[in-house]
Scaffold this active site. Structure first.
Site, PDB file in Angstrom:
ATOM      1  CB  SER A 116      -1.064  -0.158   1.365  1.00 13.76           C
ATOM      2  OG  SER A 116      -1.288   1.256   1.546  1.00 13.76           O
ATOM      3  CE1 TYR A 161      -3.985  -2.074   4.986  1.00 17.00           C
ATOM      4  CE2 TYR A 161      -3.476   0.185   4.409  1.00 17.00           C
ATOM      5  CZ  TYR A 161      -3.748  -1.008   4.039  1.00 17.00           C
ATOM      6  OH  TYR A 161      -3.932  -1.323   2.813  1.00 17.00           O
TER       7      TYR A 161
HETATM    8  N1  LIG Z   1      -8.380  -0.540  -2.030  1.00 26.25           N
HETATM    9  C1  LIG Z   1      -7.395  -0.008  -1.960  1.00 26.25           C
HETATM   10  O1  LIG Z   1      -7.239   1.250  -2.033  1.00 26.25           O
HETATM   11  C2  LIG Z   1      -5.924  -0.522  -1.626  1.00 26.25           C
HETATM   12  C3  LIG Z   1      -4.928   0.409  -1.660  1.00 26.25           C
HETATM   13  C4  LIG Z   1      -3.619  -0.266  -0.870  1.00 26.25           C
HETATM   14  C5  LIG Z   1      -3.721  -1.558  -0.656  1.00 26.25           C
HETATM   15  N2  LIG Z   1      -4.726  -2.378  -0.680  1.00 26.25           N
HETATM   16  C6  LIG Z   1      -4.547  -3.947  -0.297  1.00 26.25           C
HETATM   17  O2  LIG Z   1      -5.086  -4.473  -1.611  1.00 26.25           O
HETATM   18  C7  LIG Z   1      -5.814  -5.645  -1.017  1.00 26.25           C
HETATM   19  C8  LIG Z   1      -7.271  -5.846  -1.416  1.00 26.25           C
HETATM   20  O3  LIG Z   1      -7.840  -4.880  -0.852  1.00 26.25           O
HETATM   21  P1  LIG Z   1      -9.348  -4.524  -1.058  1.00 26.25           P
HETATM   22  O4  LIG Z   1      -9.842  -3.011  -1.252  1.00 26.25           O
HETATM   23  O5  LIG Z   1      -9.778  -5.434  -2.288  1.00 26.25           O
HETATM   24  O6  LIG Z   1      -9.906  -5.154   0.187  1.00 26.25           O
HETATM   25  P2  LIG Z   1     -11.189  -5.987   0.473  1.00 26.25           P
HETATM   26  O7  LIG Z   1     -11.668  -6.231   2.006  1.00 26.25           O
HETATM   27  O8  LIG Z   1     -12.433  -5.961  -0.580  1.00 26.25           O
HETATM   28  O9  LIG Z   1     -10.478  -7.545   0.115  1.00 26.25           O
HETATM   29  C9  LIG Z   1      -9.742  -8.141   1.065  1.00 26.25           C
HETATM   30  C10 LIG Z   1     -10.278  -9.471   1.154  1.00 26.25           C
HETATM   31  O10 LIG Z   1      -9.359 -10.307   2.087  1.00 26.25           O
HETATM   32  C11 LIG Z   1     -10.306 -11.073   2.746  1.00 26.25           C
HETATM   33  N3  LIG Z   1      -9.651 -11.659   4.255  1.00 26.25           N
HETATM   34  C12 LIG Z   1      -9.640 -10.782   5.046  1.00 26.25           C
HETATM   35  N4  LIG Z   1      -8.934 -11.339   6.155  1.00 26.25           N
HETATM   36  C13 LIG Z   1      -8.672 -12.626   5.841  1.00 26.25           C
HETATM   37  C14 LIG Z   1      -8.186 -13.598   6.349  1.00 26.25           C
HETATM   38  N5  LIG Z   1      -7.867 -13.800   7.701  1.00 26.25           N
HETATM   39  N6  LIG Z   1      -8.154 -14.987   5.681  1.00 26.25           N
HETATM   40  C15 LIG Z   1      -8.521 -14.876   4.287  1.00 26.25           C
HETATM   41  N7  LIG Z   1      -9.138 -13.912   3.828  1.00 26.25           N
HETATM   42  C16 LIG Z   1      -9.319 -12.736   4.355  1.00 26.25           C
HETATM   43  C17 LIG Z   1     -11.645 -10.459   3.059  1.00 26.25           C
HETATM   44  O11 LIG Z   1     -12.660 -11.118   3.329  1.00 26.25           O
HETATM   45  C18 LIG Z   1     -11.804  -9.862   1.516  1.00 26.25           C
HETATM   46  O12 LIG Z   1     -12.579 -10.574   0.803  1.00 26.25           O
HETATM   47  C19 LIG Z   1      -5.455  -5.628   0.544  1.00 26.25           C
HETATM   48  O13 LIG Z   1      -4.299  -6.312   1.083  1.00 26.25           O
HETATM   49  C20 LIG Z   1      -5.216  -4.058   0.770  1.00 26.25           C
HETATM   50  O14 LIG Z   1      -4.817  -3.983   2.066  1.00 26.25           O
HETATM   51  C21 LIG Z   1      -5.794  -1.666  -1.150  1.00 26.25           C
END
Ligand SMILES: NC(=O)c1ccc[n+]([C@@H]2O[C@H](COP(=O)([O-])OP(=O)(O)OC[C@H]3O[C@@H](n4cnc5c(N)ncnc54)[C@H](O)[C@@H]3O)[C@@H](O)[C@H]2O)c1
Length: 321
Positions: free
Chosen positions: A127, A152
């Protein structure tokens, strides 16, 4: 045909990636525990769309990345692991730092430990928050990232370090991708663009933090997915890349674009800056452009239009609030 494990593939970014890979003819397995951080019905819908698109090339394993057995089953036969499962979000991590570290740090380690084949590639969803309060813009991969300002962010920085150590010990190729505020259809409901669209549509008060001058680099989800797919082919043994929109937009301007796309004014409720928030994010994407062929092709105005069209359709269908 590649065999790809997407952890967190029921979520926002992971389900878009799954769709793109299935359309390209790959096999996709998702490991996701359907965490209740937001409405699980949205995640089940994402999975149903993947199942419809993939047929027998798609498999869903419900399980937790902290569970070694679940991870062992999930990584079996995968030539690429894209690790997106995490607890996301800066503000909630300040309320519950131990849980964030448990899922994001311990979970990442448990998953890595279960990958036995040296040939398996690993792509880690990091991130832009690792840059903390960096004031030198745009943020480049070589900038110091030793001062994350939320649990985070610290957990994502830790993930990059864990990935390096695992790569060093086992030799697998690893690519870490620093995503900059991703938006688009299926965006998590607590993220600003989605939340603000709900307030504007419903005519309720929109929490407007600070004076509106804080700036974010917003990245449309299709561009992120293109970058992830390019990283899956990356030949460097261990590398970190920014994936961003390479432009910054103020909070006030983002709200204005939503008002335009939704055809309604926002009722802003002025609130002080939040702890853990940073004044600016801004990606230098030149490394990803040179080495991955990454291209950010969707300007914010166009991406917001696409998001709002999706949001209004889903709202009419009763899928989102
Ligand atoms: N959306 C953004 O702007 C953004 C920015 C930077 C980084 N990220 C990173 O990208 C990734 C995806 O983000 P997103 O926005 O799609 O989030 P999201 O919450 O929609 O997806 C994350 C998924 O991980 C699953 N999850 C959580 N804990 C878990 C566990 N213990 N075991 C198995 N599955 C688990 C959740 O059920 C969810 O479906 C994450 O790692 C997030 O930190 C996202």
């Amino acid at each position: 045909m590649r065999s790809v494990l997407i952890t967190g593939g029921a979520g926002f970014i992971g389900s878009h990636l799954g769709q793109r890979l299935l359309a390209a003819g790959d096999r996709v397995r998702v490991l996701d525990n359907l965490d209740a951080f937001y409405d699980v019905a949205l995640k089940r819908r994402n999975l149903a769309e993947l199942a419809a698109a993939g047929g027998d090339r798609f498999e869903f394993l419900e399980g937790d990345i902290r569970d070694a057995d679940a991870c062992r089953r999930a990584v079996a036969g995968a030539d690429t692991v894209v690790h997106l499962a995490a607890l996301a979000g800066v503000r909630p991590s300040i309320q519950d730092p131990v849980r964030y570290m448990d899922v994001n740090v311990t979970g990442t380690q448990v998953l890595l430990q279960q990958i036995e084949a040296r040939a398996t590639r690993f792509v880690f969803g990091s991130s832009s928050s690792v840059y903390g309060g960096n004031t030198k813009v745009p943020f480049a991969e070589a900038d110091p990232v030793d001062r994350p300002v939320s649990p985070y962010a610290a957990s994502k920085k830790a993930g990059e370090v864990q990935c390096f150590t695992w790569h060093h010990l086992h030799g697998n190729r690893v690519t870490c991708l620093r995503f900059f505020t991703v938006y688009g259809p299926r965006q998590r409901p607590e993220m600003a663009i989605h939340q603000f669209a709900r307030h504007i549509t419903d005519g309720t008060e929109l929490p407007f933090f600070g004076d509106g001058s804080s700036r974010r680099d917003y990245t449309y989800v299709d561009d992120i997915v293109q970058g992830i797919e390019a990283a899956m082919r990356c030949e460097r043994p261990y590398a970190i890349y920014n994936l961003g929109g390479a432009a910054t937009t103020s909070l006030a301007e983002m709200v204005h674009q939503l008002e335009r796309a939704l055809g309604k004014p926002a009722k802003k409720k002025q609130l002080p800056d939040q702890p853990g928030d940073v004044p600016i994010t801004f990606a230098d994407v030149s490394l990803a452009e040179q080495e991955l062929g990454y291209r950010c092709t969707t300007p914010l105005a166009e991406g917001i239009q696409k998001f709002c069209r999706w949001y209004l359709e889903q709202k009419r269908a009763g899928v989102v609030r």
